[in-house]
Design a protein around this motif. Structure first.
Motif, PDB file in Angstrom:
ATOM      1  N   ARG A 350       7.590  -7.891   9.550  1.00 21.37           N
ATOM      2  CA  ARG A 350       6.814  -7.002  10.514  1.00 21.37           C
ATOM      3  C   ARG A 350       6.719  -5.513  10.327  1.00 21.37           C
ATOM      4  O   ARG A 350       6.938  -5.359   9.248  1.00 21.37           O
ATOM      5  CB  ARG A 350       7.735  -6.580  11.551  1.00 21.37           C
ATOM      6  N   PRO A 351       5.879  -4.924  10.474  1.00 18.74           N
ATOM      7  CA  PRO A 351       5.688  -3.431  10.523  1.00 18.74           C
ATOM      8  C   PRO A 351       7.223  -2.777   9.599  1.00 18.74           C
ATOM      9  O   PRO A 351       8.462  -2.828  10.462  1.00 18.74           O
ATOM     10  CB  PRO A 351       5.300  -2.814  11.644  1.00 18.74           C
ATOM     11  N   GLY A 352       7.380  -2.169   8.413  1.00 21.04           N
ATOM     12  CA  GLY A 352       8.396  -1.514   7.712  1.00 21.04           C
ATOM     13  C   GLY A 352       9.155  -2.443   7.375  1.00 21.04           C
ATOM     14  O   GLY A 352       9.703  -1.737   6.207  1.00 21.04           O
ATOM     15  N   ALA A 353       8.701  -4.246   6.990  1.00 19.85           N
ATOM     16  CA  ALA A 353       8.696  -4.998   5.889  1.00 19.85           C
ATOM     17  C   ALA A 353       8.441  -4.378   4.460  1.00 19.85           C
ATOM     18  O   ALA A 353       7.179  -3.983   4.784  1.00 19.85           O
ATOM     19  CB  ALA A 353       8.929  -6.562   6.439  1.00 19.85           C
ATOM     20  N   PRO A 354       9.428  -4.406   3.905  1.00 23.94           N
ATOM     21  CA  PRO A 354       8.108  -4.117   2.032  1.00 23.94           C
ATOM     22  C   PRO A 354       7.957  -5.184   1.778  1.00 23.94           C
ATOM     23  O   PRO A 354       7.828  -6.455   2.226  1.00 23.94           O
ATOM     24  CB  PRO A 354      10.125  -4.659   1.256  1.00 23.94           C
ATOM     25  N   ARG A 355       6.691  -5.010   0.737  1.00 16.52           N
ATOM     26  CA  ARG A 355       5.439  -5.895   0.107  1.00 16.52           C
ATOM     27  C   ARG A 355       6.265  -6.809  -0.424  1.00 16.52           C
ATOM     28  O   ARG A 355       5.589  -8.169   0.397  1.00 16.52           O
ATOM     29  CB  ARG A 355       5.238  -4.922   0.035  1.00 16.52           C
ATOM     30  N   ALA A 356       7.125  -7.369  -1.159  1.00 15.53           N
ATOM     31  CA  ALA A 356       7.869  -8.537  -1.115  1.00 15.53           C
ATOM     32  C   ALA A 356       8.205  -9.648  -0.114  1.00 15.53           C
ATOM     33  O   ALA A 356       7.737 -10.340   0.007  1.00 15.53           O
ATOM     34  CB  ALA A 356       9.101  -7.988  -2.171  1.00 15.53           C
TER      35      ALA A 356
END
Length: 558
Positions: A350-356
């Motif tokens: 979800r939004p807020g999760a880091p790119r990795a």
């Protein structure tokens, strides 16, 4: 008691868990039809659905589905009776969906591509009373439904979306209904339905045998959809594009019900990108779920216009090639992943999760009350974080048992009620947060002389080759080792030979026992009726080729 509970076919949630979910405010006390009606009253003039065959505001969709519910009741259909759906992505399908629910009937989410092998078994297993089909398709679904109803113990009505005199047209059923009387009838029907009773029958996505029946209850299914919408930060101004079949769990839980849980608009397009992408552009879609079959949409000439208003692109259905993720980033599009199943559990980045996490995992469970465990396959022993095991789950929207399948349920659940998904997973920690990485399917393990090769791992490695656009890895028989690895690939140009693949795996420093030992080229990876890679077919075809070559002394293909 609903007809769906007869004979002990329905497995209930354990009372203590049901009580926990309701006291926590997850499960409501209304039916799906009443939940939708509440949204319609709150957002009457907002677009509810836009599709190639028309559009409707919430007020219009509410009134049209009320009228259809009255017409269905007038046919003598009784609350709790199942109705098979075989329709496409149209406004008419959405009207029918809510009309059936408002009449107290139970939609059965079959696919338009299902035929007698599936429909004959499923319709008898659930005791279907009506069969809703779409007229005018290339395959004569109306004639098919009439054939299926012959000598059927419970099917009484063939309902038709569109124009075909051989069935009962839903438009005719809804015509002329008095709005106030239809609403009063719906209110009366809904007042007699338990919110914990079955609302919808979904079907499992397995590749063997007839799909198993998944009962979804009113309260838990609506919670599932509403939690999904909240997880992405949707608002009434969100415009949700959906291109894969809507009469499927992802279509209902992640698009139709999710959008309608808060007054958003569903932009419903067909799988044909030549139709759907212009629709998305005209309607300024802000969110789209791209299943694996639409990963190539980013290369379509209509995609830039369709993407102009997008704020979220969610990818689902297969490991996401790094090049696709990078391509979307290059277009300035935020991307995340979804992993889910008709049985329940949804995992999202979800939004807020880091790119990795967004690029390399499928995220975290949707609900704080979801419980997941990664177990050593075939046991109830939990593995350590970072180790691969079977993903198991239970929670407020994960089924406690398949419908009318006691023997299968005994194998499919742990002793404490965790559903065995059959998916291989590992827990990865990124920036202090635990994320789930899907590592393949248990049945996708290739036993090469005792060494287990994870087919999905090999697929992901092959997708890193610049010319591989799609791949499926399957076992092929071997007289010495039992099984060896065969890669079925689609390339963007000249074929790959086995030496080139070996160099690719050597450059990636991959253990040699994981290297493919045969390459087959195809124009397109075959898929099952629910869109999953048809590995059973591929494995049978490869085995036949290997057998034929053994009998003639020919060598392996490269």
């Amino acid at each position: 008691m609903s007809t769906t509970r007869r004979g002990g076919a329905l497995v209930d949630f354990p009372p203590e868990r049901a009580r926990t979910y309701r006291e926590a405010g997850l499960w409501g006390t209304a039916t799906i039809a009443d939940e939708f009606h509440r949204t319609a009253l709150a957002h009457p003039d907002r677009d509810a659905v836009v599709a190639p065959d028309g559009r409707a505001t919430y007020r219009e969709l509410d009134a049209r589905s009320d009228a259809l519910a009255a017409g269905l009741a007038g046919l003598g259909l009784r609350a709790g009776e199942p109705v098979l759906f075989q329709t496409g992505n149209t406004l008419a399908t959405v009207v029918a969906w809510y009309g059936v629910l408002k009449a107290g009937l139970v939609p059965v989410a079959t696919l338009a591509a299902h035929r007698g092998h599936e429909i004959g078994e499923i319709s008898r297993r659930v005791g279907a009373a009506a069969h809703l089909v779409e007229a005018g398709r290339r395959f004569d679904l109306v004639g098919f439904a009439l054939d299926q109803g012959s000598d059927h113990p419970s099917l009484r009505h063939v309902l038709v979306v569109g124009d075909d005199p051989r069935g009962t047209a839903v438009d005719t059923l809804a015509a002329g209904a008095d709005p106030a009387r239809a609403r009063a009838l719906v209110d009366g029907i809904q007042s007699g339905i338990d919110p914990d009773d079955v609302a919808v029958f979904q079907l499992s996505g397995g590749t063997t045998g007839v799909p198993k029946v998944i009962p979804r209850r009113h309260a838990e299914y609506w919670y599932n959809a509403a939690a999904y919408a909240r997880s992405w930060g949707w608002t009434p101004g969100t415009r949700v594009a959906h291109l894969i079949p809507v009469i499927h769990n992802a279509g209902i839980a992640c698009a139709l019900h999710a959008a309608h849980s808060l007054g958003a608009c569903l932009v419903l397009g067909p799988p044909d990108l030549d139709v759907s992408l212009p629709l998305m552009a005209r309607e300024r879609a802000t969110h789209v779920l791209l299943g694996h079959g639409h990963f190539g949409a980013v290369e379509h000439p209509g995609f830039p216009a369709a993407a102009a208003s997008l704020t979220q692109v969610v990818l689902s259905g297969a490991k996401v090639p790094p090049a696709l993720f990078a391509h979307l980033e290059g277009l300035g599009l935020w991307s995340g992943q979804l992993f889910g199943m008709g049985e329940g559990l949804l995992l999202t980045t979800r939004p807020g999760a880091p790119r990795a996490a967004r690029a390399e995992t499928v995220g975290t469970p949707l609900s704080p009350y979801d419980e997941i465990a990664v177990l050593e396959p075939g046991t109830e022993t939990e593995v350590s974080d970072g180790e691969v095991g079977e993903l198991c789950c239970r929670g407020p929207y994960t089924l406690p048992g398949y419908f009318a399948a006691p023997e299968h349920n005994a194998r499919a659940f742990t002793s404490d009620g965790f559903y065995r998904t059959g998916d291989l997973a590992a827990i990865r920690t990124i920036d202090g947060q635990r994320y789930v990485s899907i590592e393949g399917r248990i049945k996708d393990l290739i036993n090469r002389g005792g060494e287990k090769v994870n087919a999905e791992e090999v697929e992901l490695l092959l997708l890193r080759h610049p010319r591989v656009t799609a791949v499926a890895v399957v076992a092929m028989p071997d007289p010495r080792l039992g099984e060896r690895t065969c890669a079925v690939v689609v390339t963007d140009g000249a074929p790959l030979d086995l030496d080139e693949v070996r160099r690719h795996f050597a450059a990636l420093d991959v253990a040699k026992f994981k290297w493919p030992e045969r390459i087959e080229h195809v124009d397109e990876i075959p898929r099952t009726l629910v869109g999953k890679t048809d590995k059973k077919r591929l494995q049978a075809e490869v085995a036949a080729k290997v057998g034929a070559e053994s009998s003639t002394g020919a060598g392996a293909r490269s």
